[in-house]
Design a protein around this motif. Structure first.
Motif, PDB file in Angstrom:
ATOM      1  N   LEU A 105       0.818  -1.210   0.000  1.00 36.30           N
ATOM      2  CA  LEU A 105       0.000   0.000   0.000  1.00 36.30           C
ATOM      3  C   LEU A 105       0.854   1.263   0.000  1.00 36.30           C
ATOM      4  N   HIS A 106       0.420   2.237  -0.776  1.00 39.72           N
ATOM      5  CA  HIS A 106       1.020   3.566  -0.769  1.00 39.72           C
ATOM      6  C   HIS A 106      -0.007   4.515  -0.153  1.00 39.72           C
ATOM      7  N   PRO A 107       0.365   5.198   0.937  1.00 36.88           N
ATOM      8  CA  PRO A 107      -0.608   6.116   1.540  1.00 36.88           C
ATOM      9  C   PRO A 107      -0.927   7.243   0.570  1.00 36.88           C
ATOM     10  N   SER A 108      -2.216   7.582   0.468  1.00 38.39           N
ATOM     11  CA  SER A 108      -2.566   8.625  -0.492  1.00 38.39           C
ATOM     12  C   SER A 108      -3.677   9.563  -0.039  1.00 38.39           C
ATOM     13  N   ALA A 109      -4.397   9.258   1.036  1.00 39.53           N
ATOM     14  CA  ALA A 109      -5.482  10.148   1.452  1.00 39.53           C
ATOM     15  C   ALA A 109      -5.740  10.038   2.941  1.00 39.53           C
ATOM     16  N   TRP A 110      -6.167  11.175   3.511  1.00 41.20           N
ATOM     17  CA  TRP A 110      -6.472  11.252   4.930  1.00 41.20           C
ATOM     18  C   TRP A 110      -7.710  12.115   5.108  1.00 41.20           C
ATOM     19  N   PHE A 111      -8.540  11.774   6.071  1.00 39.78           N
ATOM     20  CA  PHE A 111      -9.714  12.576   6.403  1.00 39.78           C
ATOM     21  C   PHE A 111      -9.386  13.470   7.589  1.00 39.78           C
ATOM     22  N   LEU A 112      -9.982  14.663   7.608  1.00 39.30           N
ATOM     23  CA  LEU A 112      -9.766  15.608   8.705  1.00 39.30           C
ATOM     24  C   LEU A 112     -11.109  16.131   9.193  1.00 39.30           C
ATOM     25  N   THR A 113     -11.260  16.208  10.494  1.00 35.26           N
ATOM     26  CA  THR A 113     -12.441  16.845  11.073  1.00 35.26           C
ATOM     27  C   THR A 113     -12.032  18.035  11.933  1.00 35.26           C
ATOM     28  N   GLU A 114     -10.730  18.143  12.179  1.00 37.44           N
ATOM     29  CA  GLU A 114     -10.163  19.252  12.926  1.00 37.44           C
ATOM     30  C   GLU A 114      -8.698  19.356  12.535  1.00 37.44           C
ATOM     31  N   ILE A 115      -8.050  20.395  12.996  1.00 37.41           N
ATOM     32  CA  ILE A 115      -6.638  20.601  12.636  1.00 37.41           C
ATOM     33  C   ILE A 115      -5.883  21.026  13.889  1.00 37.41           C
ATOM     34  N   ASP A 116      -4.666  20.504  14.033  1.00 30.12           N
ATOM     35  CA  ASP A 116      -3.830  20.878  15.165  1.00 30.12           C
ATOM     36  C   ASP A 116      -2.381  20.917  14.696  1.00 30.12           C
ATOM     37  N   ASP A 117      -1.492  21.347  15.565  1.00 24.16           N
ATOM     38  CA  ASP A 117      -0.087  21.507  15.185  1.00 24.16           C
ATOM     39  C   ASP A 117       0.587  20.196  14.766  1.00 24.16           C
ATOM     40  N   PRO A 118       0.369  19.072  15.475  1.00 20.13           N
ATOM     41  CA  PRO A 118       0.982  17.820  15.008  1.00 20.13           C
ATOM     42  C   PRO A 118       0.489  17.417  13.609  1.00 20.13           C
ATOM     43  N   THR A 119      -0.792  17.658  13.320  1.00 21.30           N
ATOM     44  CA  THR A 119      -1.326  17.336  11.997  1.00 21.30           C
ATOM     45  C   THR A 119      -0.680  18.227  10.945  1.00 21.30           C
ATOM     46  N   LEU A 120      -0.538  19.511  11.231  1.00 18.89           N
ATOM     47  CA  LEU A 120       0.099  20.421  10.280  1.00 18.89           C
ATOM     48  C   LEU A 120       1.560  20.065  10.056  1.00 18.89           C
ATOM     49  N   ALA A 121       2.243  19.596  11.102  1.00 19.53           N
ATOM     50  CA  ALA A 121       3.632  19.152  10.944  1.00 19.53           C
ATOM     51  C   ALA A 121       3.690  17.941  10.010  1.00 19.53           C
ATOM     52  N   LYS A 122       2.759  17.013  10.155  1.00 19.11           N
ATOM     53  CA  LYS A 122       2.690  15.839   9.277  1.00 19.11           C
ATOM     54  C   LYS A 122       2.387  16.257   7.835  1.00 19.11           C
ATOM     55  N   VAL A 123       1.479  17.220   7.672  1.00 15.74           N
ATOM     56  CA  VAL A 123       1.159  17.721   6.318  1.00 15.74           C
ATOM     57  C   VAL A 123       2.420  18.327   5.687  1.00 15.74           C
ATOM     58  N   SER A 124       3.175  19.107   6.439  1.00 25.90           N
ATOM     59  CA  SER A 124       4.421  19.693   5.924  1.00 25.90           C
ATOM     60  C   SER A 124       5.379  18.610   5.459  1.00 25.90           C
ATOM     61  N   GLU A 125       5.519  17.568   6.277  1.00 25.85           N
ATOM     62  CA  GLU A 125       6.400  16.440   5.923  1.00 25.85           C
ATOM     63  C   GLU A 125       5.902  15.758   4.647  1.00 25.85           C
ATOM     64  N   LEU A 126       4.601  15.519   4.559  1.00 27.65           N
ATOM     65  CA  LEU A 126       4.039  14.885   3.356  1.00 27.65           C
ATOM     66  C   LEU A 126       4.286  15.725   2.108  1.00 27.65           C
ATOM     67  N   VAL A 127       4.111  17.027   2.230  1.00 27.47           N
ATOM     68  CA  VAL A 127       4.312  17.913   1.072  1.00 27.47           C
ATOM     69  C   VAL A 127       5.770  17.892   0.634  1.00 27.47           C
ATOM     70  N   ARG A 128       6.677  18.017   1.578  1.00 27.60           N
ATOM     71  CA  ARG A 128       8.114  18.011   1.209  1.00 27.60           C
ATOM     72  C   ARG A 128       8.494  16.689   0.554  1.00 27.60           C
ATOM     73  N   THR A 129       7.974  15.580   1.066  1.00 22.84           N
ATOM     74  CA  THR A 129       8.275  14.269   0.486  1.00 22.84           C
ATOM     75  C   THR A 129       7.604  14.109  -0.876  1.00 22.84           C
ATOM     76  N   ALA A 130       6.368  14.502  -0.990  1.00 26.79           N
ATOM     77  CA  ALA A 130       5.600  14.326  -2.223  1.00 26.79           C
ATOM     78  C   ALA A 130       6.255  15.012  -3.409  1.00 26.79           C
ATOM     79  N   PHE A 131       6.915  16.126  -3.179  1.00 23.93           N
ATOM     80  CA  PHE A 131       7.531  16.894  -4.260  1.00 23.93           C
ATOM     81  C   PHE A 131       9.026  16.638  -4.389  1.00 23.93           C
ATOM     82  N   SER A 132       9.553  15.645  -3.658  1.00 25.86           N
ATOM     83  CA  SER A 132      10.995  15.378  -3.724  1.00 25.86           C
ATOM     84  C   SER A 132      11.338  14.496  -4.917  1.00 25.86           C
TER      85      SER A 132
END
Length: 132
Positions: A105-132
């Motif tokens: 499996l390749h992770p490709s989607a996540w559901f969100l019902t709220e947002i917090d700093d740890p989630t935003l940190a994970k999003v930043s990591e995903l974005v940097r990796t996705a475009f590498s």
């Protein structure tokens, strides 16, 4: 003699129109702002985080949702959307993504019902990796 131009003479300055990248950005911001709360806030924070993690990314509306690519004509790699009260963050097939350990499996989607700093940190990591 008058030195003023008549209204029939052409002007040398073109009417300033926003460039396409600026218009694309505004379209994304407007799309997010039109969502009901809490999704407008979640979307705004995702948008800011994605652009912060990938400052050269170009946002645009892609299949009716905010999408992010390396140029206006490049394939979208990261996107998020709101459908029927469900907020999701996704990576397209063009993203650089490692398989989940021990699976195919390749992770490709996540559901969100709220947002917090740890989630935003994970999003930043995903974005940097996705475009590498």
């Amino acid at each position: 003699m008058s030195t003023t131009k008549s209204s029939t003479e052409p002007t040398t300055a073109k009417a300033s129109k926003p460039d396409k990248a600026t218009q694309d950005l505004q379209d994304v911001v407007d799309k997010i702002a039109g969502w009901p709360e809490p999704y407008a806030t979640i979307g705004a924070r995702l948008h800011e985080t994605i652009l912060s993690a990938g400052p050269k990314l170009k946002p645009r509306i892609w299949y009716g949702m905010p999408g992010y690519a390396t140029s206006r004509t490049a394939p979208v790699v990261v996107f998020f959307r709101l459908d029927d009260g469900n907020m999701s963050l996704g990576l397209s097939e063009k993203a650089t993504v490692a398989r989940e350990p021990g699976t195919t499996l390749h992770p490709s989607a996540w559901f969100l019902t709220e947002i917090d700093d740890p989630t935003l940190a994970k999003v930043s990591e995903l974005v940097r990796t996705a475009f590498s």
